[in-house]
Structure formats: structure tokens, C-alpha cells
Design a protein around this motif. Structure first.
Motif, short mmCIF file in Angstrom:
data_model
loop_
_atom_site.label_atom_id
_atom_site.label_comp_id
_atom_site.label_asym_id
_atom_site.label_seq_id
_atom_site.Cartn_x
_atom_site.Cartn_y
_atom_site.Cartn_z
N CYS A 1 -16.47 3.07 -2.47
CA CYS A 1 -15.75 4.33 -2.26
C CYS A 1 -15.08 4.37 -0.89
CB CYS A 1 -16.69 5.53 -2.44
SG CYS A 1 -17.38 5.63 -4.11
N VAL A 2 -14.46 3.24 -0.51
CA VAL A 2 -13.76 3.17 0.77
C VAL A 2 -12.27 2.95 0.54
CG1 VAL A 2 -15.76 2.25 1.99
CG2 VAL A 2 -14.10 0.67 1.00
N ASN A 3 -11.49 3.17 1.56
CA ASN A 3 -10.08 2.79 1.59
C ASN A 3 -9.97 1.45 2.30
OD1 ASN A 3 -9.36 5.14 0.33
ND2 ASN A 3 -8.32 6.04 2.09
N LEU A 4 -9.37 0.49 1.62
CA LEU A 4 -9.16 -0.84 2.20
C LEU A 4 -7.71 -1.20 1.96
CD1 LEU A 4 -10.45 -3.27 3.59
CD2 LEU A 4 -11.08 -4.15 1.35
N PRO A 5 -6.83 -1.02 2.99
CA PRO A 5 -5.40 -1.27 2.81
C PRO A 5 -5.12 -2.63 2.20
CG PRO A 5 -5.81 -0.26 4.94
CD PRO A 5 -7.15 -0.57 4.36
N GLY A 6 -4.21 -2.62 1.23
CA GLY A 6 -3.85 -3.84 0.54
C GLY A 6 -4.76 -4.16 -0.63
N LYS A 7 -5.88 -3.43 -0.75
CA LYS A 7 -6.85 -3.72 -1.80
C LYS A 7 -7.06 -2.50 -2.71
CE LYS A 7 -9.85 -6.86 -3.31
NZ LYS A 7 -9.49 -8.23 -3.67
N VAL A 8 -7.54 -1.40 -2.14
CA VAL A 8 -7.82 -0.21 -2.94
C VAL A 8 -8.02 0.99 -2.02
CG1 VAL A 8 -10.33 -0.55 -2.93
CG2 VAL A 8 -9.27 0.69 -4.83
N ASN A 9 -7.66 2.17 -2.51
CA ASN A 9 -7.91 3.42 -1.79
C ASN A 9 -8.83 4.29 -2.64
OD1 ASN A 9 -6.38 3.03 0.62
ND2 ASN A 9 -4.51 3.38 -0.55
N ALA A 10 -10.10 3.85 -2.76
CA ALA A 10 -11.06 4.53 -3.62
C ALA A 10 -11.48 5.87 -3.03
CB ALA A 10 -12.28 3.65 -3.84
N ASP A 11 -11.60 5.96 -1.70
CA ASP A 11 -11.96 7.21 -1.05
C ASP A 11 -10.91 8.28 -1.36
OD1 ASP A 11 -12.06 9.30 0.92
OD2 ASP A 11 -13.28 8.04 2.20
N SER A 12 -9.66 7.97 -1.16
CA SER A 12 -8.59 8.95 -1.39
C SER A 12 -8.46 9.30 -2.87
CB SER A 12 -7.26 8.41 -0.86
OG SER A 12 -7.31 8.25 0.54
N TRP A 13 -8.74 8.34 -3.75
CA TRP A 13 -8.72 8.63 -5.19
C TRP A 13 -9.70 9.75 -5.52
CZ3 TRP A 13 -7.01 8.63 -10.00
CH2 TRP A 13 -7.89 8.58 -11.09
N LEU A 14 -10.93 9.64 -5.00
CA LEU A 14 -11.98 10.60 -5.34
C LEU A 14 -11.86 11.90 -4.58
CD1 LEU A 14 -14.98 8.08 -5.41
CD2 LEU A 14 -13.88 9.15 -7.39
N THR A 15 -11.52 11.82 -3.29
CA THR A 15 -11.59 13.01 -2.45
C THR A 15 -10.25 13.74 -2.30
OG1 THR A 15 -11.12 11.88 -0.34
CG2 THR A 15 -13.40 11.86 -1.13
N VAL A 16 -9.16 13.10 -2.72
CA VAL A 16 -7.85 13.74 -2.60
C VAL A 16 -7.21 13.93 -3.98
CG1 VAL A 16 -5.53 13.60 -1.60
CG2 VAL A 16 -7.51 12.78 -0.30
N ASP A 17 -6.94 12.83 -4.68
CA ASP A 17 -6.19 12.93 -5.94
C ASP A 17 -6.96 13.65 -7.04
OD1 ASP A 17 -3.82 11.67 -5.11
OD2 ASP A 17 -4.68 9.68 -5.41
N VAL A 18 -8.20 13.25 -7.26
CA VAL A 18 -9.00 13.90 -8.31
C VAL A 18 -9.24 15.36 -7.96
CG1 VAL A 18 -11.25 13.94 -9.45
CG2 VAL A 18 -10.08 11.76 -9.09
N ARG A 19 -9.55 15.60 -6.72
CA ARG A 19 -9.83 16.97 -6.27
C ARG A 19 -8.61 17.88 -6.48
NH1 ARG A 19 -10.21 20.20 -1.82
NH2 ARG A 19 -12.23 21.13 -1.36
N LYS A 20 -7.44 17.40 -6.10
CA LYS A 20 -6.24 18.21 -6.26
C LYS A 20 -5.91 18.43 -7.73
CE LYS A 20 -1.28 18.40 -5.36
NZ LYS A 20 -1.29 19.86 -5.61
N MET A 21 -6.08 17.40 -8.55
CA MET A 21 -5.79 17.55 -9.98
C MET A 21 -6.64 18.64 -10.60
SD MET A 21 -6.96 16.82 -13.27
CE MET A 21 -8.08 15.44 -13.25
#
Length: 374
Positions: free
Chosen positions: A207-227
Motif C-alpha cells: 500500500c505504498v506509492n513507488l514511482p514508475g511501479k505503482v501508486n497503491a497508496d493514492s489508489w486507496l486513499t484518494v481515488d477510491v475515497r473520492k469515488m
């Protein structure tokens, strides 16, 4: 044929029956040279072993919701469209309030074992660049006219690794357990949200953000939350949001809640850990910097040292050697307004299994009811 569907399960049973019956029927009837007869019998035995192993795997997978699809199992699905450097806040310089609404179409969940009332949608994360399914369960009061002007608190549900976003509904029966308790008033009504966390092939994102690999933190705490706030009558303030997870999901729940007190007020961690390296496939555990910065102990220490202890309530449960010590470590560091409740699970309760976590569902949601509000 779906990996988790009833047809595949029944097919596995049928194949095992065939694999057992065929040797009994043909073992002594095979004609030809001795080498050919031996090879045929060996193939029958191998077929029986493969079908038996397959049936056991299907039963374990169905009971624990480890892999959702064939793509998850074989590592052929991709759920990351982009992984930009989004900076320390995981927003990439953008403001959520300036983002247009992301209205989604929902359909009934594609697995009847998840119980009634679960719906799903396919979300494309605008900030994170992650794509995946999100399951949503609305409390009984949501459709009640008496609650038509009420916003509801939300709990994001995170599975272990490997783990399916169906697991809390399919294995822990969270909706079926909580529905009657919410109707009776024993548990506060919550919107339950289960986003995909199995994002990368053969890796736990931590559940971390790792540039160039994945932004799992932002997926869970920003995108899903806003949706969720865009599509449902959900609270928008941190006081209305919490996370709950087990195993690797417990680590994520504690880590995200402590790292983002501006987004979450509470978290439940069942049989988790603090050091991400305890999960061998964790991306965070393999990166020295992320291993430190994504450890809930370090997050809490850093916040305390800066004079800003997070206004976060944690509920941590686990057996000795399986999450309990992680909770004790957090409780020792906690300074007001941070609070940590630690529950010891008996060693003979059942181990590191969904059966143990399923039994804790009513208790942890009663606890959440006293910490978050609409």
C-alpha cells in the motif's frame, strides 16, 4: 470458466471422480508391451494426483478468497496504467476539490457467495493510474426514507496477500453479519467498501506509492475515497472514514490511517505486522527507504517528534507472535490524541485464518462505531 465460480468447482470434483474410477476400470485391461502399460498406468496416477491437488486448491481458494481470477493466479492481468511521482501527499500537485465528479455505473456483484446487497464497479483511478474493481455494500438504513438526508460513515476493507477484494464479504461474511446488527441498533450503519489490492503480478504493494511501479497508496486513499463520496451519501470528513484489514491488509490499514490523519480517523488491524519486510513479496519491504517510512512505528515516531501526534484510533488484535506484539509497540508510542487498543487472541483460537478474523467482525465494528461518525 471463472476461477472462483461453482462450475469450476463442480468440474474439479467430476475430474477427480473420473481420475479415481479410470484406474479401477482399466488398470488390468491395458494391452500392449510392458513399457507402454507401465507408462499408461503412470499417467493415470499423475492425473489422479493433479485432479486431487486442483480440488484442494479450489476449496482453499474459495474459502479464503486468495485469487479472484485466472489472471490473478497466472500473473497475466495488469492493473496499473501509469505510476507517476505523486509527491509526499500522493496527489501530484492536484487538489481533490478541483477534480470533477467521477460518477460510476454499478452492477450486482459477480459472485453469489458474497451475499446479498453487494454491488461492484470498475474504477479507473485518475490520480493513481490504477484500475480495478471496487465492491460496495450499503447499510439497511441507506434506503430508508427517514435517512434520506443522512450521510453515512465509511469503512474500507483490505484483505491479506495474496487476497481478493471479495474476501471480507465472501470469507468473513461481513455484510451478512452486520446487516441484522445494524437493523437492531447494536452496530452503527456503515458503508462498506472493498477495493482491489492485488494490483501487481507476484508482488504485495505494501500500500505504498513507488514511482514508475505503482501508486497503491493514492489508489486507496484518494481515488477510491473520492469515488465513494461522488456516488453515495458518504461523509467527506476524516471523522467519517476508517480502514480495516487482516494480515497484510492489517499492516496497510494501520499504515494508511497513521500516514493520512487528514483522510481517516480510525483503523482496525487483525493479525498484522509493522515491518513490511515480514511479507517476503512486499515491495516496501525490499526498498530500504520504504521499509522504514511505511512502518507504522516509524510513522508514529516521526509524527510525535514533529509535535503532531495523529488524531488516529487503532484497534490491533492478534495472537502472540502474530500481530499482538505489533500492537503493543504502537501502544507504547501512542501520545494523545493517538489511541491504540490491543486485543490478545488466544493461541488456540484457530491461527492465522479467516475463521479467526470472521469471529471478530461484530466486535471491531462496535468499536469503530464509537470512533467514527457521519
Amino acid at each position: 470458466m471463472s476461477l472462483t465460480g461453482t462450475p469450476f468447482f463442480l468440474t474439479s470434483i467430476l475430474l477427480l471422480i473420473v481420475a479415481v474410477v479410470v484406474p479401477f476400470t482399466l488398470w488390468t485391461r491395458i494391452a500392449g508391451p510392458p513399457l507402454l502399460r507401465g507408462l499408461a498406468r503412470l499417467l493415470m496416477l499423475l492425473f489422479a494426483q493433479v485432479t486431487a491437488i486442483t480440488l484442494v486448491f479450489v476449496m482453499v481458494n474459495n474459502a479464503n478468497n486468495l485469487y479472484d481470477t485466472w489472471g490473478d493466479l497466472l500473473g497475466t492481468d495488469s492493473h496499473v496504467a501509469a505510476a507517476k511521482d505523486l509527491g509526499p501527499d500522493g496527489m501530484g500537485g492536484q487538489q481533490i476539490k478541483n477534480e470533477p465528479k467521477q460518477l460510476q455505473r454499478f452492477r450486482p456483484a459477480d459472485d453469489p457467495r458474497m451475499g446479498p446487497g453487494v454491488r461492484m464497479t470498475d474504477l479507473q483511478g485518475r490520480i493513481s493510474g490504477v484500475m480495478g474493481e471496487v465492491y460496495v455494500w450499503l447499510p439497511p438504513q441507506y434506503a430508508d426514507p427517514a435517512y434520506r438526508h443522512k450521510r453515512f460513515p465509511v469503512v474500507e476493507l483490505l484483505p491479506g496477500y495474496p487476497g481478493s477484494s471479495k474476501a471480507w464479504f465472501g470469507s468473513l461474511h461481513v455484510g451478512e453479519q452486520l446487516g441484522p446488527l445494524m437493523l437492531s441498533g447494536a452496530v452503527k450503519p456503515f458503508i462498506l467498501v472493498a477495493p482491489r489490492t492485488n494490483i501487481l503480478t507476484g508482488a504485495d504493494t505494501g500500500c505504498v506509492n513507488l514511482p514508475g511501479k505503482v501508486n497503491a497508496d493514492s489508489w486507496l486513499t484518494v481515488d477510491v475515497r473520492k469515488m465513494i463520496t461522488d456516488n453515495f451519501r458518504a461523509g467527506t470528513k476524516p471523522d467519517s472514514w476508517a480502514l480495516a484489514g487482516y494480515s497484510a491488509g492489517a499492516h496497510c490499514a494501520a499504515k494508511l490511517a497513521l500516514a493520512h490523519p487528514d483522510r481517516y480517523r480510525a483503523a482496525v488491524a487483525l493479525s498484522g505486522y509493522n515491518d513490511p519486510a515480514l511479507e517476503p513479496d512486499s515491495l516496501a519491504g525490499k526498498d530500504p527507504k520504504l521499509r522504514l517510512t511505511s512502518n507504522p512505528l516509524h510513522i508514529l515516531q516521526a509524527a510525535n517528534a514533529a509535535g503532531r501526534p495523529p488524531r488516529t484510533a487503532l484497534y490491533v488484535s492478534g495472537a502472540a507472535g502474530d500481530g499482538y506484539q505489533a500492537g503493543i509497540g504502537l501502544r507504547q508510542l501512542a501520545k494523545r490524541p493517538t489511541s491504540v487498543t490491543v486485543q490478545l487472541i488466544p493461541a488456540n483460537a484457530g491461527g492465522h485464518t479467516t475463521a479467526v478474523w470472521r469471529q471478530q467482525v461484530p466486535e471491531v465494528f462496535r468499536w469503530l462505531g464509537g470512533r467514527i461518525r457521519a
